[in-house]
Design a protein around this motif. Structure first.
Motif, PDB file in Angstrom:
ATOM      1  N   ASP A 282       0.842  -1.199   0.000  1.00  0.00           N
ATOM      2  CA  ASP A 282       0.000   0.000   0.000  1.00  0.00           C
ATOM      3  C   ASP A 282       0.873   1.243   0.000  1.00  0.00           C
ATOM      4  OD1 ASP A 282      -2.276  -1.537   0.094  1.00  0.00           O
ATOM      5  OD2 ASP A 282      -2.325  -1.553   2.289  1.00  0.00           O
ATOM      6  N   LYS A 283       0.339   2.306  -0.534  1.00  0.00           N
ATOM      7  CA  LYS A 283       1.093   3.561  -0.544  1.00  0.00           C
ATOM      8  C   LYS A 283       1.230   4.147   0.851  1.00  0.00           C
ATOM      9  CE  LYS A 283       0.078   4.764  -5.313  1.00  0.00           C
ATOM     10  NZ  LYS A 283      -0.502   5.758  -6.249  1.00  0.00           N
ATOM     11  N   GLU A 284       0.361   3.748   1.770  1.00  0.00           N
ATOM     12  CA  GLU A 284       0.452   4.205   3.152  1.00  0.00           C
ATOM     13  C   GLU A 284       0.976   3.066   4.016  1.00  0.00           C
ATOM     14  OE1 GLU A 284      -0.109   7.231   4.036  1.00  0.00           O
ATOM     15  OE2 GLU A 284      -0.838   7.884   2.070  1.00  0.00           O
ATOM     16  N   GLY A 285       1.967   3.358   4.832  1.00  0.00           N
ATOM     17  CA  GLY A 285       2.465   2.380   5.803  1.00  0.00           C
ATOM     18  C   GLY A 285       3.186   1.198   5.185  1.00  0.00           C
ATOM     19  N   TYR A 286       3.871   1.409   4.096  1.00  0.00           N
ATOM     20  CA  TYR A 286       4.568   0.308   3.453  1.00  0.00           C
ATOM     21  C   TYR A 286       5.787  -0.108   4.270  1.00  0.00           C
ATOM     22  CZ  TYR A 286       7.635   4.052   1.778  1.00  0.00           C
ATOM     23  OH  TYR A 286       8.478   5.129   1.706  1.00  0.00           O
ATOM     24  N   ALA A 287       6.263  -1.318   4.037  1.00  0.00           N
ATOM     25  CA  ALA A 287       7.458  -1.812   4.715  1.00  0.00           C
ATOM     26  C   ALA A 287       8.703  -1.288   4.019  1.00  0.00           C
ATOM     27  CB  ALA A 287       7.467  -3.340   4.722  1.00  0.00           C
ATOM     28  N   GLU A 288       9.692  -0.932   4.821  1.00  0.00           N
ATOM     29  CA  GLU A 288      10.946  -0.456   4.243  1.00  0.00           C
ATOM     30  C   GLU A 288      11.782  -1.611   3.717  1.00  0.00           C
ATOM     31  OE1 GLU A 288      15.059   1.765   5.714  1.00  0.00           O
ATOM     32  OE2 GLU A 288      13.248   1.903   6.928  1.00  0.00           O
ATOM     33  N   PHE A 289      11.738  -2.759   4.413  1.00  0.00           N
ATOM     34  CA  PHE A 289      12.561  -3.918   4.049  1.00  0.00           C
ATOM     35  C   PHE A 289      11.704  -4.918   3.282  1.00  0.00           C
ATOM     36  CE2 PHE A 289      14.507  -3.065   8.478  1.00  0.00           C
ATOM     37  CZ  PHE A 289      15.149  -1.938   8.000  1.00  0.00           C
ATOM     38  N   PHE A 290      12.243  -5.430   2.173  1.00  0.00           N
ATOM     39  CA  PHE A 290      11.492  -6.415   1.399  1.00  0.00           C
ATOM     40  C   PHE A 290      11.744  -7.828   1.933  1.00  0.00           C
ATOM     41  CE2 PHE A 290      11.132  -9.224  -2.415  1.00  0.00           C
ATOM     42  CZ  PHE A 290       9.752  -9.196  -2.477  1.00  0.00           C
ATOM     43  N   PHE A 291      12.992  -8.287   1.898  1.00  0.00           N
ATOM     44  CA  PHE A 291      13.330  -9.603   2.449  1.00  0.00           C
ATOM     45  C   PHE A 291      14.092  -9.354   3.745  1.00  0.00           C
ATOM     46  CE2 PHE A 291      15.023 -13.688   3.118  1.00  0.00           C
ATOM     47  CZ  PHE A 291      14.400 -14.595   2.287  1.00  0.00           C
ATOM     48  N   GLU A 292      13.517  -9.757   4.855  1.00  0.00           N
ATOM     49  CA  GLU A 292      14.066  -9.412   6.162  1.00  0.00           C
ATOM     50  C   GLU A 292      14.369 -10.677   6.969  1.00  0.00           C
ATOM     51  OE1 GLU A 292      12.327  -7.255  10.135  1.00  0.00           O
ATOM     52  OE2 GLU A 292      11.904  -6.343   8.181  1.00  0.00           O
ATOM     53  N   VAL A 293      15.583 -10.750   7.478  1.00  0.00           N
ATOM     54  CA  VAL A 293      15.997 -11.849   8.361  1.00  0.00           C
ATOM     55  C   VAL A 293      16.246 -11.239   9.738  1.00  0.00           C
ATOM     56  CG1 VAL A 293      17.709 -13.651   8.781  1.00  0.00           C
ATOM     57  CG2 VAL A 293      17.042 -13.093   6.433  1.00  0.00           C
ATOM     58  N   TRP A 294      15.421 -11.589  10.703  1.00  0.00           N
ATOM     59  CA  TRP A 294      15.488 -10.976  12.032  1.00  0.00           C
ATOM     60  C   TRP A 294      15.523 -12.099  13.082  1.00  0.00           C
ATOM     61  CZ3 TRP A 294      13.796  -5.566  13.212  1.00  0.00           C
ATOM     62  CH2 TRP A 294      13.876  -5.265  14.571  1.00  0.00           C
ATOM     63  N   GLY A 295      16.586 -12.124  13.877  1.00  0.00           N
ATOM     64  CA  GLY A 295      16.670 -13.091  14.967  1.00  0.00           C
ATOM     65  C   GLY A 295      16.921 -14.521  14.512  1.00  0.00           C
ATOM     66  N   ALA A 296      17.494 -14.699  13.337  1.00  0.00           N
ATOM     67  CA  ALA A 296      17.746 -16.041  12.825  1.00  0.00           C
ATOM     68  C   ALA A 296      19.033 -16.616  13.414  1.00  0.00           C
ATOM     69  CB  ALA A 296      17.829 -16.019  11.306  1.00  0.00           C
ATOM     70  N   ASN A 297      19.146 -17.930  13.380  1.00  0.00           N
ATOM     71  CA  ASN A 297      20.345 -18.609  13.863  1.00  0.00           C
ATOM     72  C   ASN A 297      20.576 -19.853  13.010  1.00  0.00           C
ATOM     73  OD1 ASN A 297      22.283 -20.100  15.438  1.00  0.00           O
ATOM     74  ND2 ASN A 297      21.751 -18.778  17.156  1.00  0.00           N
ATOM     75  N   HIS A 298      21.774 -19.975  12.457  1.00  0.00           N
ATOM     76  CA  HIS A 298      22.109 -21.107  11.579  1.00  0.00           C
ATOM     77  C   HIS A 298      21.110 -21.221  10.427  1.00  0.00           C
ATOM     78  CE1 HIS A 298      24.507 -22.167  15.123  1.00  0.00           C
ATOM     79  NE2 HIS A 298      25.283 -22.805  14.263  1.00  0.00           N
ATOM     80  N   THR A 299      21.129 -20.209   9.566  1.00  0.00           N
ATOM     81  CA  THR A 299      20.198 -20.141   8.443  1.00  0.00           C
ATOM     82  C   THR A 299      20.976 -20.074   7.131  1.00  0.00           C
ATOM     83  OG1 THR A 299      18.582 -18.978   9.810  1.00  0.00           O
ATOM     84  CG2 THR A 299      18.307 -18.825   7.439  1.00  0.00           C
ATOM     85  N   PHE A 300      20.608 -20.925   6.180  1.00  0.00           N
ATOM     86  CA  PHE A 300      21.236 -20.991   4.858  1.00  0.00           C
ATOM     87  C   PHE A 300      20.215 -20.551   3.829  1.00  0.00           C
ATOM     88  CE2 PHE A 300      22.378 -23.454   0.992  1.00  0.00           C
ATOM     89  CZ  PHE A 300      23.631 -22.917   0.775  1.00  0.00           C
TER      90      PHE A 300
END
Length: 388
Positions: free
Chosen positions: A20-38
């Motif tokens: 949406d034009k209002e309140g869009y996300a800044e990050f498209f692909f986001e990895v947050w709090g991951a551990n041992h991720t491939f």
């Protein structure tokens, strides 16, 4: 968690309708709090042509042991049909804060939309969570944004840090701005810390091939400890008509920035283009430097040791404010000027010792600056032996 695509057949894309034009996300692909991720073998493409601010294709935060392999992040020239003067800040990959042991390997990143600001890679600590052991290797990069193509820095906070960063075996294309008449000139291609950055240390930039067009500065250093730039091939075309610089350092100590064992090739399309090879506090050691750019000052900085320096165009000052020792300096000036100058000493104790200089078709002058008081200078010009 393993997230693996099927190469070019697996495509994630952004377009004008994905948010949406209002309140869009800044990050498209986001990895947050991951551990041992491939994460491997797919492509993210920017296809939108409308104006959105502050976009990042791939962002990692507060994660450990993340391996990104052969993931292509593409922002092509077709992205954005107008509004090039706007500050869109569109970037490919960012480690923002709180990450440890993140590796980016074998990826292609393209930021060619001509945006006012935008980068291929940012390793930043903007929320004081720390960044540690981040490796960017074996990647291909293309960028034509105004701001730096790569940035490693932290904020002005004693709890912030960026440590143990390796940028190795990559190929980098810094391309002239798409709309220089609207956006202006490029500020720099690579930034390692800002003047107010805290705890940026142990940075290694090695084995890369840079093919760069730069208006202003190629690589800048702020407050950093133990930064080594070594074994790179660096091709720089100075595209601004009056001033371009390869390295510029505002760091306090020259020994904290070591530029060693690189090969430099400097050129320009402009007959009146001038610039510097280095400026500020850093150590230039055992490099091979080949330049056909008319240099205004050549090398400014305190430590110049064991380099092979070849100039095909005039430079008014080769070494200023420097301990200049054990260098081989070749001056071949075939065009406009009838003299070349080796310049030593401004307002400090310095030495010009054991250098071998060859001057061809020119009058060589060794000048000691006396515009300010010099405490002491040591000269041993016994190896200034050959005038062809």
């Amino acid at each position: 968690v393993n997230l693996v695509g099927d190469g070019a057949d697996t495509v994630l894309f952004t377009d004008n309708d994905y948010r949406d034009k209002e309140g869009y996300a800044e990050f498209f692909f986001e990895v947050w709090g991951a551990n041992h991720t491939f994460i491997a073998n797919f492509q993210i493409e920017a296809r939108e042509v409308d104006l959105y601010h502050y976009m990042r294709q791939f962002v990692v935060l507060y994660s450990e042991q993340v391996y990104l392999y052969q993931v292509n992040l593409l922002i092509p020239q077709s992205t954005y049909s107008s509004y090039y003067f706007e500050d869109k800040q569109y970037s490919n990959f960012c480690c923002y804060t709180g990450n440890k042991f993140v590796t980016v390997d074998g990826c292609k990143m393209e930021q060619m939309s001509g945006t006012y600001r935008g980068a291929n890679v940012g390793v930043l600590d903007i929320w004081s969570g720390g960044e540690e052991n981040i490796t960017i290797m074996n990647c291909d990069f293309y960028g034509n944004a105004r701001d730096e193509q790569f940035g490693f820095f932290s904020k002005d906070d004693e709890n912030a840090s960026v440590k143990h960063i390796n940028f190795i075996n990559n190929t980098i294309h810094s391309v002239q701005l798409k709309y220089p008449d609207i956006i202006g000139t490029r500020t720099m291609c690579f930034s390692v810390a800002y003047a107010d950055s805290k705890n940026v240390e142990n940075i290694r930039i090695a084995g890369n091939h840079f093919i760069c067009e730069t208006d202003s500065k190629f690589m800048t250093f702020g407050t950093v400890k133990n930064c080594v730039v070594e074994n790179n091939i660096i091709e720089v075309k100075c595209t601004y008509q009056t001033w371009s610089m390869v390295f510029d350092s505002s760091n306090e100590n020259a020994e904290d920035i070591l530029i060693q064992k690189n090969q430099f090739f400097l050129t320009s399309d402009y007959g009146i283009g001038k610039g510097n090879l280095t400026g500020g506090n850093l150590t230039l050691k055992e490099n091979r430097i080949f330049s056909d750019v008319e240099l205004a000052f050549g090398i400014l900085g305190p430590e110049i040791h064991g380099n092979e320096i070849i100039f095909l165009k005039n430079m008014s000052k080769l070494a200023s404010n420097a301990n200049c020792t054990d260098n081989k300096i070749y001056l071949y000036d075939f065009e406009k000027y009838n003299e070349s100058v080796v310049f030593v000493g401004v307002n400090k104790v310095c030495s010009f010792d054991n250098n071998f200089i060859v001057a061809s078709k020119t009058e060589l002058r060794l000048i000691i600056d006396v515009s300010v008081i010099i405490n002491e200078i040591f000269l041993k010009p016994d190896k200034i032996t050959e005038y062809i």
